[in-house]
Design an enzyme around this catalytic site. Structure first.
Site, mmCIF file in Angstrom:
data_model
loop_
_atom_site.group_PDB
_atom_site.id
_atom_site.type_symbol
_atom_site.label_atom_id
_atom_site.label_comp_id
_atom_site.label_asym_id
_atom_site.label_seq_id
_atom_site.Cartn_x
_atom_site.Cartn_y
_atom_site.Cartn_z
ATOM 1 N N ASP A 182 24.580 37.722 48.387
ATOM 2 C CA ASP A 182 24.084 38.678 47.395
ATOM 3 C C ASP A 182 24.800 38.420 46.067
ATOM 4 O O ASP A 182 26.029 38.441 46.005
ATOM 5 C CB ASP A 182 24.365 40.092 47.920
ATOM 6 C CG ASP A 182 24.029 41.202 46.948
ATOM 7 O OD1 ASP A 182 23.480 40.941 45.868
ATOM 8 O OD2 ASP A 182 24.334 42.366 47.282
ATOM 9 N N GLU B 62 30.895 41.073 41.771
ATOM 10 C CA GLU B 62 32.000 42.001 42.004
ATOM 11 C C GLU B 62 33.260 41.257 42.443
ATOM 12 O O GLU B 62 34.361 41.570 41.980
ATOM 13 C CB GLU B 62 31.597 43.042 43.056
ATOM 14 C CG GLU B 62 30.532 44.000 42.557
ATOM 15 C CD GLU B 62 29.827 44.764 43.663
ATOM 16 O OE1 GLU B 62 29.377 45.894 43.388
ATOM 17 O OE2 GLU B 62 29.711 44.241 44.794
ATOM 18 N N ASP C 185 30.127 51.222 38.405
ATOM 19 C CA ASP C 185 30.661 50.311 39.423
ATOM 20 C C ASP C 185 31.855 49.524 38.893
ATOM 21 O O ASP C 185 32.845 49.334 39.608
ATOM 22 C CB ASP C 185 29.565 49.370 39.923
ATOM 23 C CG ASP C 185 28.519 50.075 40.777
ATOM 24 O OD1 ASP C 185 28.669 51.286 41.060
ATOM 25 O OD2 ASP C 185 27.530 49.414 41.156
ATOM 26 N N TYR D 119 37.213 49.835 46.727
ATOM 27 C CA TYR D 119 35.846 49.672 46.244
ATOM 28 C C TYR D 119 35.133 48.961 47.379
ATOM 29 O O TYR D 119 35.503 47.848 47.751
ATOM 30 C CB TYR D 119 35.817 48.832 44.965
ATOM 31 C CG TYR D 119 34.414 48.614 44.435
ATOM 32 C CD1 TYR D 119 33.891 49.472 43.476
ATOM 33 C CD2 TYR D 119 33.630 47.568 44.895
ATOM 34 C CE1 TYR D 119 32.605 49.273 42.982
ATOM 35 C CE2 TYR D 119 32.346 47.370 44.416
ATOM 36 C CZ TYR D 119 31.843 48.227 43.457
ATOM 37 O OH TYR D 119 30.564 48.036 42.987
#
Length: 154
Positions: free
Chosen positions: A90, A96, A70, A5
């Site tokens: 970010d 994530e 995602d 990913y």
């Protein structure tokens, strides 16, 4: 070969340049199956690009579809590779990384070369390994072994 990913930011010119450099290097890495990897910008809900259609940011169906896609991308990948710019943190990448950590997924944080910028404590300590962007092409993603981050944190 590993499916990754590929987490990255793409909201500023610097982030786009970093993302593009990372993509070109990881595509050359013999331990990565890029064709089977998950790059979020290639998997936006219904194939609709938020870059071309910024109004999608106000569309709850697109938001939920992209978010769930995602999350599934993280779940079905072997590991997460995150392009990280210490001066342009970010929140999306932070989420994530936290999610990948919570589900015990290996995470490689990729930082710029030669910079001695402090990295936020949570990403620095919450990943499996930190490498520089120049290591991305030849790093063995089949053998990601935990190594604490020894750089500056804030």
């Amino acid at each position: 070969m590993k499916k990754v990913y590929f987490a990255c930011s793409w909201f500023t010119d610097t982030q786009v340049e970093n993302m593009n450099k990372g993509i070109s290097l990881i595509k050359e890495n013999e331990s990565i199956n890029w064709a089977q990897s998950y790059y979020p910008l290639d998997h936006q809900y219904k194939g609709l690009s938020v870059t071309e259609h910024p109004e999608l940011l106000n569309d709850s169906e697109w938001q939920m579809g992209t978010f769930n896609g995602d999350v599934n991308g993280i779940n079905t990948s072997d590991l997460v590779v995150a392009m990280y710019l210490p001066n342009e943190a970010d929140e999306g990448i932070a989420w994530e990384l936290g999610y990948a950590y919570a589900i015990h997924k290996a995470v490689v944080l990729v930082v710029p070369d030669g910079e001695n910028e402090a990295v936020n404590l949570m990403p620095a300590m919450g990943v499996t390994k930190v490498i520089t962007i120049s290591q991305l092409k030849d790093f063995d993603f089949n053998n990601v072994v935990y190594q604490p981050y020894y750089g500056l944190v804030y």
